[in-house]
Design a protein around this motif. Structure first.
Motif, PDB file in Angstrom:
ATOM      1  N   THR A   1      12.270  32.267 -90.229  1.00  0.00           N
ATOM      2  CA  THR A   1      12.431  32.178 -88.661  1.00  0.00           C
ATOM      3  C   THR A   1      13.077  31.168 -88.190  1.00  0.00           C
ATOM      4  O   THR A   1      13.867  31.242 -87.142  1.00  0.00           O
ATOM      5  N   PRO A   2      13.325  29.883 -88.658  1.00  0.00           N
ATOM      6  CA  PRO A   2      14.218  28.953 -88.156  1.00  0.00           C
ATOM      7  C   PRO A   2      15.724  29.535 -88.318  1.00  0.00           C
ATOM      8  O   PRO A   2      16.625  29.070 -87.178  1.00  0.00           O
ATOM      9  N   TYR A   3      16.239  29.973 -89.068  1.00  0.00           N
ATOM     10  CA  TYR A   3      17.313  30.807 -89.250  1.00  0.00           C
ATOM     11  C   TYR A   3      17.494  31.698 -88.039  1.00  0.00           C
ATOM     12  O   TYR A   3      18.863  31.704 -87.524  1.00  0.00           O
TER      13      TYR A   3
ATOM     14  N   TRP B   1       9.867  29.058 -79.159  1.00  0.00           N
ATOM     15  CA  TRP B   1      10.410  29.341 -80.400  1.00  0.00           C
ATOM     16  C   TRP B   1      11.856  28.825 -80.646  1.00  0.00           C
ATOM     17  O   TRP B   1      12.081  27.753 -81.603  1.00  0.00           O
ATOM     18  N   LEU B   2      12.860  28.969 -79.585  1.00  0.00           N
ATOM     19  CA  LEU B   2      14.180  28.452 -79.554  1.00  0.00           C
ATOM     20  C   LEU B   2      14.051  26.766 -79.627  1.00  0.00           C
ATOM     21  O   LEU B   2      15.033  26.153 -79.957  1.00  0.00           O
ATOM     22  N   ALA B   3      13.029  26.391 -78.817  1.00  0.00           N
ATOM     23  CA  ALA B   3      13.114  24.972 -78.649  1.00  0.00           C
ATOM     24  C   ALA B   3      12.676  24.124 -79.781  1.00  0.00           C
ATOM     25  O   ALA B   3      12.972  22.774 -79.884  1.00  0.00           O
ATOM     26  N   ARG B   4      12.098  24.760 -80.757  1.00  0.00           N
ATOM     27  CA  ARG B   4      11.515  24.017 -81.812  1.00  0.00           C
ATOM     28  C   ARG B   4      12.572  23.794 -82.930  1.00  0.00           C
ATOM     29  O   ARG B   4      13.371  24.744 -83.290  1.00  0.00           O
ATOM     30  N   GLY B   5      12.577  22.645 -83.645  1.00  0.00           N
ATOM     31  CA  GLY B   5      13.546  22.483 -84.432  1.00  0.00           C
ATOM     32  C   GLY B   5      13.001  22.974 -85.821  1.00  0.00           C
ATOM     33  O   GLY B   5      11.819  23.442 -86.049  1.00  0.00           O
ATOM     34  N   ALA B   6      13.917  23.033 -86.783  1.00  0.00           N
ATOM     35  CA  ALA B   6      13.245  23.547 -88.147  1.00  0.00           C
ATOM     36  C   ALA B   6      12.258  22.832 -88.900  1.00  0.00           C
ATOM     37  O   ALA B   6      11.655  23.240 -89.702  1.00  0.00           O
ATOM     38  N   ASP B   7      12.237  21.552 -88.654  1.00  0.00           N
ATOM     39  CA  ASP B   7      11.231  20.816 -89.119  1.00  0.00           C
ATOM     40  C   ASP B   7       9.663  20.774 -88.342  1.00  0.00           C
ATOM     41  O   ASP B   7       8.783  20.053 -88.647  1.00  0.00           O
ATOM     42  N   GLY B   8       9.814  21.809 -87.502  1.00  0.00           N
ATOM     43  CA  GLY B   8       8.609  22.217 -86.810  1.00  0.00           C
ATOM     44  C   GLY B   8       8.352  21.629 -85.413  1.00  0.00           C
ATOM     45  O   GLY B   8       7.374  21.629 -84.680  1.00  0.00           O
ATOM     46  N   LYS B   9       9.291  20.433 -85.268  1.00  0.00           N
ATOM     47  CA  LYS B   9       8.967  19.718 -83.907  1.00  0.00           C
ATOM     48  C   LYS B   9       9.359  20.378 -82.583  1.00  0.00           C
ATOM     49  O   LYS B   9      10.408  20.855 -82.637  1.00  0.00           O
TER      50      LYS B   9
ATOM     51  N   LEU C   1       4.178  37.922 -87.797  1.00  0.00           N
ATOM     52  CA  LEU C   1       3.046  37.109 -88.794  1.00  0.00           C
ATOM     53  C   LEU C   1       3.723  35.903 -89.157  1.00  0.00           C
ATOM     54  O   LEU C   1       3.212  34.930 -89.308  1.00  0.00           O
ATOM     55  N   THR C   2       4.933  36.089 -89.464  1.00  0.00           N
ATOM     56  CA  THR C   2       5.742  35.184 -90.236  1.00  0.00           C
ATOM     57  C   THR C   2       6.126  33.943 -89.188  1.00  0.00           C
ATOM     58  O   THR C   2       5.918  32.828 -89.456  1.00  0.00           O
ATOM     59  N   LEU C   3       6.393  34.359 -87.999  1.00  0.00           N
ATOM     60  CA  LEU C   3       6.537  33.584 -86.895  1.00  0.00           C
ATOM     61  C   LEU C   3       5.352  32.643 -86.725  1.00  0.00           C
ATOM     62  O   LEU C   3       5.363  31.350 -86.544  1.00  0.00           O
ATOM     63  N   LEU C   4       4.197  33.385 -86.467  1.00  0.00           N
ATOM     64  CA  LEU C   4       2.879  32.680 -86.403  1.00  0.00           C
ATOM     65  C   LEU C   4       2.628  31.636 -87.383  1.00  0.00           C
ATOM     66  O   LEU C   4       1.988  30.581 -87.230  1.00  0.00           O
TER      67      LEU C   4
ATOM     68  N   THR D   1       5.638  28.360 -87.634  1.00  0.00           N
ATOM     69  CA  THR D   1       5.708  27.753 -86.237  1.00  0.00           C
ATOM     70  C   THR D   1       4.392  27.575 -85.183  1.00  0.00           C
ATOM     71  O   THR D   1       4.327  26.960 -84.594  1.00  0.00           O
ATOM     72  N   GLY D   2       3.306  28.633 -85.624  1.00  0.00           N
ATOM     73  CA  GLY D   2       2.069  28.650 -84.768  1.00  0.00           C
ATOM     74  C   GLY D   2       2.484  29.256 -83.330  1.00  0.00           C
ATOM     75  O   GLY D   2       1.417  29.437 -82.586  1.00  0.00           O
TER      76      GLY D   2
END
Length: 222
Positions: free
Chosen positions: A19-21, A68-76, A46-49, A52-53
């Motif tokens: 999902t980060p892609y 979702w878009l504000a979140r970095g690939a590292d989950g921050k 389900l994958t997004l949840l 990323t939570g």
């Protein structure tokens, strides 16, 4: 377009990990001033949840997409700010009467990021079991640009045959394979490389990664 008519890119998000892609591609399209029609499959929620939570809900899609878009690939959370979602339109994956289900609905093309093997099979076979698959089938029949960022390893022989079928039908098959010559120092750099290659295939300008310039060792000096 010169007449002001909205002509979006359809972005389909399937249930594959990655999902980060999708988030990076969406940010890249918006940064380039492109309109976006978004289709998030049931499996991808389900994958997004899991990754990323974030629970993506049809009734609150704008709020969930913003997180979702504000979140970095590292989950921050809050890594990316100032995102304008005004020119994003969301279509439910179960809505087979949605705009992108018809060839008369004007779009530039479609990007499936990430594409699961189930999604690849459905599109290659023309199953159209949900809006994502239907929109992809429409994109192919209308001879518009379709980019399929497949995210799976290893690949079975059957999936390879289906990818060849998509290539022969005119799609761009783009495995989510990060490269390292761009001088990646963070997981976001690797994600952005793949997203940038997707945007390259769509001929959308971006500055997501450092391009190869024919100089060995250039990444070490970046």
């Amino acid at each position: 377009m010169s007449d002001g008519k909205r002509t979006p890119w359809v972005v389909g998000v399937s249930g594959a990990s990655g999902t980060p892609y999708a988030a990076a591609v969406l940010r890249g399209l918006l940064a380039a001033g492109e309109s976006v029609d978004l289709v998030v499959s049931r499996a991808s929620r389900l994958t997004l949840l899991d990754e990323t939570g974030i629970a993506f809900r049809d009734a609150h899609w704008r709020e969930d997409l913003g997180q979702w878009l504000a979140r970095g690939a590292d989950g921050k959370p809050g890594t990316f700010t100032g995102l304008d979602l005004d020119d994003v339109r969301h279509w439910s994956a179960g809505d087979l009467a949605a705009g992108p289900s018809s060839g008369s609905y004007p779009v530039k093309g479609m990007l499936i990021v990430p594409a699961s093997t189930a999604c690849v099979a459905g599109v290659a076979l023309g199953l159209s079991k949900d809006l994502l698959q239907r929109a992809a089938s429409v994109t192919l029949k209308e001879r518009r640009r379709l980019v399929v960022a497949v995210r799976e390893t290893p690949l079975s022989g059957q999936t390879l045959k289906q990818l060849v079928a998509l290539d022969e039908a005119g799609a761009v098959v783009l495995p989510a394979s990060p490269a390292f010559y761009a001088g990646a120092t963070h997981i976001q750099d690797l994600v952005d490389f793949v997203a940038g290659r997707v945007l390259d295939a769509a001929e959308v300008p971006h500055r997501l990664y450092r391009r190869w310039e024919g100089e060995l060792g250039g990444s070490r000096g970046a």
